[in-house]
Design a protein around this motif. Structure first.
Motif, PDB file in Angstrom:
ATOM      1  N   UNK A 112      15.246  81.158  57.843  1.00  0.00           N
ATOM      2  CA  UNK A 112      16.100  81.756  56.638  1.00  0.00           C
ATOM      3  C   UNK A 112      15.639  81.329  55.536  1.00  0.00           C
ATOM      4  N   UNK A 113      15.949  81.979  54.340  1.00  0.00           N
ATOM      5  CA  UNK A 113      15.467  81.701  53.085  1.00  0.00           C
ATOM      6  C   UNK A 113      15.910  80.830  52.240  1.00  0.00           C
ATOM      7  N   UNK A 172       8.762  85.943  59.132  1.00  0.00           N
ATOM      8  CA  UNK A 172      10.030  86.449  58.545  1.00  0.00           C
ATOM      9  C   UNK A 172      11.303  85.339  58.268  1.00  0.00           C
ATOM     10  N   UNK A 173      11.516  85.883  56.851  1.00  0.00           N
ATOM     11  CA  UNK A 173      13.094  84.832  56.758  1.00  0.00           C
ATOM     12  C   UNK A 173      14.160  86.085  56.302  1.00  0.00           C
ATOM     13  N   UNK A 174      15.174  85.784  56.534  1.00  0.00           N
ATOM     14  CA  UNK A 174      16.462  86.439  56.379  1.00  0.00           C
ATOM     15  C   UNK A 174      17.484  85.625  55.489  1.00  0.00           C
ATOM     16  N   UNK A 175      18.530  86.396  54.979  1.00  0.00           N
ATOM     17  CA  UNK A 175      19.411  85.299  54.128  1.00  0.00           C
ATOM     18  C   UNK A 175      20.203  84.480  55.025  1.00  0.00           C
ATOM     19  N   UNK A 208      23.658  90.560  42.975  1.00  0.00           N
ATOM     20  CA  UNK A 208      24.820  91.219  43.883  1.00  0.00           C
ATOM     21  C   UNK A 208      24.472  90.748  45.521  1.00  0.00           C
ATOM     22  N   UNK A 209      23.361  90.855  45.936  1.00  0.00           N
ATOM     23  CA  UNK A 209      22.960  90.436  47.072  1.00  0.00           C
ATOM     24  C   UNK A 209      22.997  88.984  47.265  1.00  0.00           C
ATOM     25  N   UNK A 232      26.088  84.124  49.573  1.00  0.00           N
ATOM     26  CA  UNK A 232      26.231  82.911  49.151  1.00  0.00           C
ATOM     27  C   UNK A 232      25.537  82.083  48.590  1.00  0.00           C
ATOM     28  N   UNK A 233      24.252  82.544  47.853  1.00  0.00           N
ATOM     29  CA  UNK A 233      23.089  82.104  47.394  1.00  0.00           C
ATOM     30  C   UNK A 233      23.399  81.776  46.031  1.00  0.00           C
ATOM     31  N   UNK A 234      22.671  80.666  45.365  1.00  0.00           N
ATOM     32  CA  UNK A 234      23.042  80.224  43.975  1.00  0.00           C
ATOM     33  C   UNK A 234      22.525  81.570  43.085  1.00  0.00           C
ATOM     34  N   UNK A 235      22.939  81.493  41.749  1.00  0.00           N
ATOM     35  CA  UNK A 235      22.577  82.547  41.118  1.00  0.00           C
ATOM     36  C   UNK A 235      21.026  82.539  40.424  1.00  0.00           C
ATOM     37  N   UNK A 236      20.587  81.100  40.403  1.00  0.00           N
ATOM     38  CA  UNK A 236      19.265  80.853  40.024  1.00  0.00           C
ATOM     39  C   UNK A 236      18.189  80.746  41.316  1.00  0.00           C
ATOM     40  N   UNK A 237      18.479  81.404  42.323  1.00  0.00           N
ATOM     41  CA  UNK A 237      17.612  81.290  43.201  1.00  0.00           C
ATOM     42  C   UNK A 237      16.199  82.152  43.232  1.00  0.00           C
ATOM     43  N   UNK A 238      16.308  83.132  42.399  1.00  0.00           N
ATOM     44  CA  UNK A 238      14.814  83.883  42.178  1.00  0.00           C
ATOM     45  C   UNK A 238      13.951  82.927  41.111  1.00  0.00           C
TER      46      UNK A 238
END
Length: 483
Positions: A295-296, A338-341, A408-409, A414-420
């Motif tokens: 997972x990511x 591979x990693x998925x959410x 939005x993804x 449920x990932x934090x907004x600063x993940x990128x």
């Protein structure tokens, strides 16, 4: 004899002196390496305005005044992984028939005409984790086109005729799914990796599609269309405060409901071995080696990303250089861990090769997978892999639309907004030792399932040179018998 004028003699002397001077100071072999490379700017994408309404609806707003358009979409939690096992295909049919059926006041065909007159669109669709409704229009037409979208959201009029058409289209695709050898290999590889009954591994069949009823579509809509399931994104030529007011007025009356939670799914590694599907009308083989990924949100995600780049990140990568370029055993080869959410992705390595080199190409590719465990990245490999990842990453989010869609993804899962924004630092921290560590931890070549689709009469030496072979039945249940 050549007659030199004083001018020509002077030029000849200068040329001779210049040649001598250059000969005494050889040019560097790789002058481009002397070019200074500035460090990357900090990755700070402009974040959309984020608002959560009391009923759980989440709004994401992004002003973009470059063009006089407004685009919007609604992601609704709940997708094909949540549909009943005996009605696989329900969400796909729902996404198709929802739009084509229209609303209680306007048929789908009538909506087509209304929207075409404004050069606007309203579309619906179904995916693995969510369904969606989207719209696009000139800014001046936003109110009327958004009104159509909300009417479709609130008052869908699912019609039997449109459901039947969607079923025919889906059934036609099922009947043609064995036409393409690569498609067979991919489908069977996913099914073997996850399991035939796993929501991520199962396939639509004629019987499961036929079992879907109009009432199933209505029930699905009623179950998922609640405030806590909705995430709304809007981007374009508008004033954010005015747009927020419009969206609040439209979505606040919806009941909150209980957010849909996907059932917990157990994942186990696929049974190792060789799986073969015969396709007698081809002269090549498609091969996939598959296992479970990660997972990511795994802390090792960054090191695994660098490992992937070393292994298969373009023409300079290990597997391409050694299997394709040096050995000439595959015209196409690549793969990644591979990693998925929110569930394990796939560790998948695929190649295309001529029939006679199927076994040799597969063995050579497996050797490269094993080498990830034994040969840590060199300094050049590590530097190149990290540089490629960081320099290409920005192009995934170089427009406001891409950033909005990703935000939005992240909210859907449920990932934090600063993940990128964490990505750059995460990649920069990766060392050769980190790559070696994750390769040792996650890469297990002996546990991979090997899926081969090819012509059995042309594959020599035979596939049992790779291990015990299991024959795959790719016949389509319920398909008409050939005359």
């Amino acid at each position: 004899m050549t007659n030199f004028t004083p001018r020509l003699l002077t030029l000849a002397l200068v040329a001779g002196l210049s040649t001598t001077a250059f000969a005494q100071t050889p040019a560097p072999q790789e002058p481009w390496k002397a070019i200074p490379i500035p460090s990357l700017h900090e990755f700070k994408p402009v974040q959309p305005i984020r608002v959560e309404l009391p009923n759980g609806v989440q709004l994401f707003l992004e002003e973009d005044h470059e063009l006089p358009f407004v685009n919007g979409f609604i992601r609704i939690r709940g997708g094909s992984r949540d549909e009943p096992a005996d009605k696989v295909g329900l969400v796909s049919l729902y996404g198709e028939a929802w739009r084509t059926s229209g609303t209680a006041t306007a048929s789908g065909d009538a909506l087509d005409d209304q929207l075409a007159a404004k050069a606007a669109t309203v579309e619906t669709g179904g995916g693995q984790a969510s369904t969606s409704l989207s719209w696009s229009s000139f800014a001046k037409d936003f109110d009327s086109v958004f009104g159509v979208a909300m009417d479709l959201l609130q008052h869908p009029a699912f019609q039997q005729q449109k459901l039947d058409l969607a079923k025919q289209s889906l059934a036609s695709g099922i009947l043609r799914r064995n036409d393409d050898a690569s498609g067979i290999a991919q489908r069977e590889a996913v099914e073997i990796a996850y399991g035939k009954t796993n929501p991520y591994g199962r396939s639509e069949e004629l019987a499961t599609v036929s079992a879907v009823t109009l009432e199933d579509l209505r029930t699905w809509h009623e179950k998922t269309f609640i405030g806590s399931n909705l995430i709304v994104g809007v981007i374009g030529d508008f004033d954010a405060k005015a747009m927020e007011a419009k969206l609040r007025a439209a979505f606040s009356p919806l009941p909150r409901g209980t957010q849909l939670k996907s059932a917990k799914v157990e994942f186990t590694e696929p049974p190792a071995g060789v799986y073969f599907a015969n396709k007698a009308d081809v002269d090549q083989s498609n091969v996939y080696m598959v296992g479970l990924g990660t997972q990511e949100d795994n802390p090792d995600y960054y090191a695994l990303s660098v490992m992937n780049e070393v292994f298969s990140g373009g023409f300079g990568s290990r597997v391409v250089q050694n299997v394709r370029t040096k050995l000439g055993l595959a015209y196409d080869v690549g793969g990644n861990f591979g990693a998925a959410y929110d569930h394990p992705g796939l560790f998948a390595v695929g190649l295309g090769t001529k029939s006679s080199s199927t076994v040799a190409a597969t063995k050579a590719t497996l050797d490269e997978v094993r080498r990830l465990r034994t040969d840590p990245p060199t300094e050049d490999e590590l530097r190149s892999a990290k540089s490629d990842l960081l320099n290409s990453f920005i192009f995934h989010y170089d427009t406001p639309e891409k950033v909005l869609s990703e935000q939005v993804t992240l909210a859907v899962y449920g990932y934090p907004a600063d993940f990128l924004e964490r990505y750059r630092a995460g990649i920069e921290r990766v060392t050769s030792a980190d790559v070696s560590r994750v390769a040792q931890k996650y890469v297990q070549p002996e546990k991979l399932a090997i899926v081969v689709v090819g012509n059995s009469s042309e594959i020599q030496p035979p596939l049992d040179g790779l291990g015990k072979v299991t024959t795959l039945d790719i016949n389509i249940p319920g398909a008409p018998k050939e005359q």
